[in-house]
Enzyme design. Structure first.
Site, PDB file in Angstrom:
ATOM      1  N   LYS A   1     -14.402   3.553  61.964  1.00  0.00           N
ATOM      2  CA  LYS A   1     -13.804   4.884  62.097  1.00  0.00           C
ATOM      3  C   LYS A   1     -14.393   5.699  63.276  1.00  0.00           C
ATOM      4  O   LYS A   1     -13.986   5.476  64.406  1.00  0.00           O
ATOM      5  CB  LYS A   1     -13.852   5.607  60.756  1.00  0.00           C
ATOM      6  CG  LYS A   1     -13.030   4.798  59.712  1.00  0.00           C
ATOM      7  CD  LYS A   1     -12.713   5.496  58.421  1.00  0.00           C
ATOM      8  CE  LYS A   1     -11.671   4.712  57.634  1.00  0.00           C
ATOM      9  NZ  LYS A   1     -12.151   3.994  56.464  1.00  0.00           N
TER      10      LYS A   1
ATOM     11  N   ASP B   1     -22.240   0.854  53.170  1.00  0.00           N
ATOM     12  CA  ASP B   1     -20.982   0.884  53.916  1.00  0.00           C
ATOM     13  C   ASP B   1     -20.751   2.327  54.354  1.00  0.00           C
ATOM     14  O   ASP B   1     -20.291   3.172  53.587  1.00  0.00           O
ATOM     15  CB  ASP B   1     -19.841   0.377  53.033  1.00  0.00           C
ATOM     16  CG  ASP B   1     -18.512   0.359  53.782  1.00  0.00           C
ATOM     17  OD1 ASP B   1     -18.481   0.825  54.947  1.00  0.00           O
ATOM     18  OD2 ASP B   1     -17.517  -0.110  53.207  1.00  0.00           O
TER      19      ASP B   1
ATOM     20  N   TYR C   1     -14.327   1.198  48.208  1.00  0.00           N
ATOM     21  CA  TYR C   1     -13.451   0.375  49.050  1.00  0.00           C
ATOM     22  C   TYR C   1     -14.254  -0.096  50.254  1.00  0.00           C
ATOM     23  O   TYR C   1     -14.948   0.699  50.892  1.00  0.00           O
ATOM     24  CB  TYR C   1     -12.254   1.199  49.521  1.00  0.00           C
ATOM     25  CG  TYR C   1     -11.301   0.457  50.421  1.00  0.00           C
ATOM     26  CD1 TYR C   1     -10.518  -0.593  49.941  1.00  0.00           C
ATOM     27  CD2 TYR C   1     -11.157   0.816  51.769  1.00  0.00           C
ATOM     28  CE1 TYR C   1      -9.632  -1.271  50.774  1.00  0.00           C
ATOM     29  CE2 TYR C   1     -10.271   0.144  52.597  1.00  0.00           C
ATOM     30  CZ  TYR C   1      -9.512  -0.897  52.096  1.00  0.00           C
ATOM     31  OH  TYR C   1      -8.634  -1.557  52.921  1.00  0.00           O
TER      32      TYR C   1
END
Ligand SMILES: *Cc1c(COP(=O)(O)O)cnc(C)c1O
Length: 431
Positions: A267, A239, A144
């Site tokens: 995050k 990522d 994702y």
């Protein structure tokens, strides 16, 4: 456990918010039941609107690596808000955080701040396309990268849970430019590259996947991708929105010794505020506007409050290597406890764990990619999730999620999780 206030709020929410939530996984659809509404959190605990206390394993999907409402970050934010909330102009802390990121993540020579992980990956792909003059990208099934159109192809957790790997609204043109390969399958990547010579701008992946549950790269996989990208002039994008500053100070790339061309972050980098970033080789990042022709901008990018939180978080992590020692031993302790319970109960479910990330998959098969993750018994996972919740453990509400440990978890908390896990397994399997 009384959750009547949460249930009431959820009923009301569905009148005004699509599905009652602002991000799909929160709705508990993958596990059934009604989501708990969080009122506050401190250290290792979250509290819901009904006053129930839970031990945290979501931790905002990663950012709360030091536990909730850490005093230093609270202070940094409350100091920063005295000076207003946003300027839309350069500030000192943006320079400081960029310098710090560059020092912590050696592959990053220049970095641009954005407001979410989604923005980071979308922008990284655009730069890679601008830099190479090519259109196509390769991603991996089950990885994702946020909700950008190009990535909503075989996209892991959210999409997997809802069984809509391709979202309506993503044009065929965009989908055609996204090629997908199974994770951990170098041969498949080589085939895609051979079949699309000189058309592939970038290859993007989560170096350790969190979004099909926790899945580790096989030995040689990351190195193999690096080699293919070097041979074909493809931009390798790691990522690290989840793994950055979590699996090591310098992220998974430090841990596995692989050097990407670009890295995306999010995050933890915001300490809980909405932040993302992308960075990498100066040669590529100099293509970003206004240094270069690839446009990318943001009214709230580098927001002073978010920068205060992020800078304080990163400085803390940089100055306290013992954070990582603790997270390693917490993860190892939990995994050992889970394995001991399974042995005792005669079970053989797959536990994938690395540092402070783990997923217990309800399958006996090794989980190394998305098809193997999907052999899990999702009904059983739903029961397990609720059994854990009833015992005061707040987990990610989907089989295809990783849990995230924080340094606020003491041995006592870890023992409680281990015990709750064993009792929950006994309950759902009637052992
Ligand atoms: C969470 C996540 C994103 C998206 O970040 P948002 O801030 O939710 O937009 C991208 N990539 C990975 C690996 C993620 O875990």
């Amino acid at each position: 456990m009384n959750t009547s206030i949460s249930q009431h709020l959820f009923e009301k929410a569905q009148n005004f918010i699509p599905g009652g939530v602002n991000s799909p996984v929160r709705a508990f659809r993958a596990v059934g039941g009604s989501p708990i509404f969080i009122k506050s959190a401190k250290g290792p605990y979250v509290y819901d609107e009904d006053g129930n206390e839970y031990i945290e394993l979501i931790n905002s999907w990663g950012p709360m690596i030091l536990g909730h409402a850490h005093e230093l970050i609270q202070k940094a934010v409350s100091d920063a808000i005295q000076h207003s909330f946003s300027f839309g102009a350069p500030t000192r802390r943006e320079v400081e955080i960029a310098e710090l990121i560059v020092s912590m993540v050696p592959s990053i020579e220049k970095v641009r701040m954005v407001n979410s992980g989604t923005e980071a990956t979308m922008s990284a792909i655009r730069v890679a396309r601008g830099f190479t003059g090519r259109d196509k990208i390769i991603k991996f099934e089950g990885c994702y990268h946020g909700h950008g159109d190009s990535f909503l192809i075989a996209a892991g957790s959210g999409a997997a849970t809802f069984g809509t790997p391709d979202s309506p609204g993503v044009t065929r043109g965009v989908a055609n430019d996204t090629l997908t390969a199974p994770f951990n399958d170098l041969g498949a990547v080589q085939q895609l590259v051979d079949a699309n010579k000189n058309h592939i701008a970038a290859l993007i992946l989560e170096p350790v996947v969190g979004n099909m549950g926790c899945v580790l790269p096989k030995e040689g996989f990351l190195e193999g991708l690096r080699k293919i990208c070097d041979e074909e002039g493809i931009v390798l994008i790691l990522d690290e929105v989840m793994t950055g500053f979590r699996l090591a100070k310098g992220g998974a790339q430090e841990r596995f010794g692989v050097t990407p061309d670009l890295t995306t972050l999010g995050k933890i980098i915001g300490g809980g505020m909405p932040v993302g970033a992308y960075g990498g080789k100066a040669e590529i990042m100099n293509w970003v506007s206004p240094a270069g022709p690839v446009y990318q901008a943001g009214t709230l990018s580098g927001n002073p409050i978010a920068m205060a939180a992020g800078l304080t978080m990163l400085n803390y992590l940089n100055d306290h290597p013992e954070v990582y020692t603790q997270l390693e031993s917490s993860g190892a302790k939990l995994a050992a406890g889970f394995r001991a319970s399974q042995e005792k109960l005669g079970l053989n479910y797959t536990l994938n764990q690395i540092g402070s990330m783990y997923t217990l998959f309800f399958t006996n098969q090794q989980v190394t990619d998305f098809p193997s993750a999907k052999t899990s018994d999702l009904i059983l996972f739903g029961k397990y999730f609720h059994a854990m919740l009833n015992r005061g453990i707040y987990m990610g509400p989907s089989q295809f999620e990783s849990m995230f440990l924080s340094t606020a978890l003491t041995d006592e908390h870890l023992n409680k999780i281990i015990e709750a896990n064993e009792d929950s397994l006994k309950e759902i399997l009637s052992l």
